[in-house]
Every structure is written in C-alpha cells, then in structure tokens.
Scaffold this motif. Sequence first.
Motif: not given
Length: 180
Positions: A5-7, A120, A147-149, A158, A161-162, A172, A174
């Motif tokens: 679970h990576d952001i 995201v 999830m990346e942005s 986003f 969550r980050y 997640y 970060s």
Amino acid sequence: HRTNHDIVLKARQMGFSSVILAEFLIEALCVPNTRVGIIAHEDSLATKLIGVVKFFWESIPEVILIDGQEVTTIRAFKVGEYAQHVITWPELGSEIRSGTAGSVKFGRGTPLHRVLATEVAFWDSYTAESVLAAVESAMPTGGRIVMESTANGAAGMFYSRYQAGKTGDSIYKSHFYDWS
C-alpha cells in the motif's frame, strides 16, 4: 522501500506510472489469474496508460537466445481481448483493465490483485473515496495498490492520505520524489 500500500507524491514525468505498469504486466504474465486495474482521473489518460502496457507487451521478444538455444518467451501466450481499455490472456486467466475514477462500476465485482491509481490528487474527492473503498475492500490478501500523483494543493483525499501515511496513521506508506 515499497509496500503493498504505497502513496507516491512525485514531480511530473518521472516515469513512475511506466515502471509500475511494467512490473504489473510481468506479474500478470508470470502469475496466472492476476487481474490488474489502472485507474486514472480522465479517460484520455486511462487510454494512454493501457497503450503503454500494449507497447511493453509488443516489445517483449517472442524468442530469445540462451546459450545459443532459442527459448520461447512469455510473449508466446496469445492475447484474447485487445481493446482500448483492456488486454486479456485467456490461457493465463490474467487481464489488465483501465478506467476512470469517475466510473462508479470500476473496481467492483472482480477483485483486482494489482492497482495503479494515477493522478489521484486530481480525482473528485467523493468519487475517489468510493472507488478506492471498492477496490481496497475487494483486494485479495497480498494485493498491491499504488496511488501516485503530482501535487494539487494542500487539500483533498490524496493530500489527507499522503499526510496520514507520513505519520504512520494509515495502511499506506508515503513516498516523496522531487526533481532533484
């Protein structure tokens, strides 16, 4: 330092989506019945990203030489559906599908083993929570979501969550990558 679970908060055009898609393609080809989802903020990006996967697939040689012997590669598997938003390999039971965060149906039904949720920070927050909740709740044990942005201000799902991932208050982890 990745997890399941990576952001990722990143600078533009660093190649994260491409690297993740290449990894997920190899997993879909090497682990039967792997289902991969690509979720973008708009249809044009969803189409572009499945195009990247198609490019990678078509770039794999059909035969390689090992110690002078021809060896058939994973490219020998026949593609089933090969459309604007999907690639399937019926022999393997694996597939890669792309869609948008605006689709209330994406991520529902069939569980996804690997998910790339891209850009995201630009998703509508309400829809984003709904789509991610559906994907996360249906993801089998051992599934992986990234999830990346690029940044889009200090607000929204986003961002929240980050920040939670940075403090350890989330499943997640970060990651931050700037231009340097």
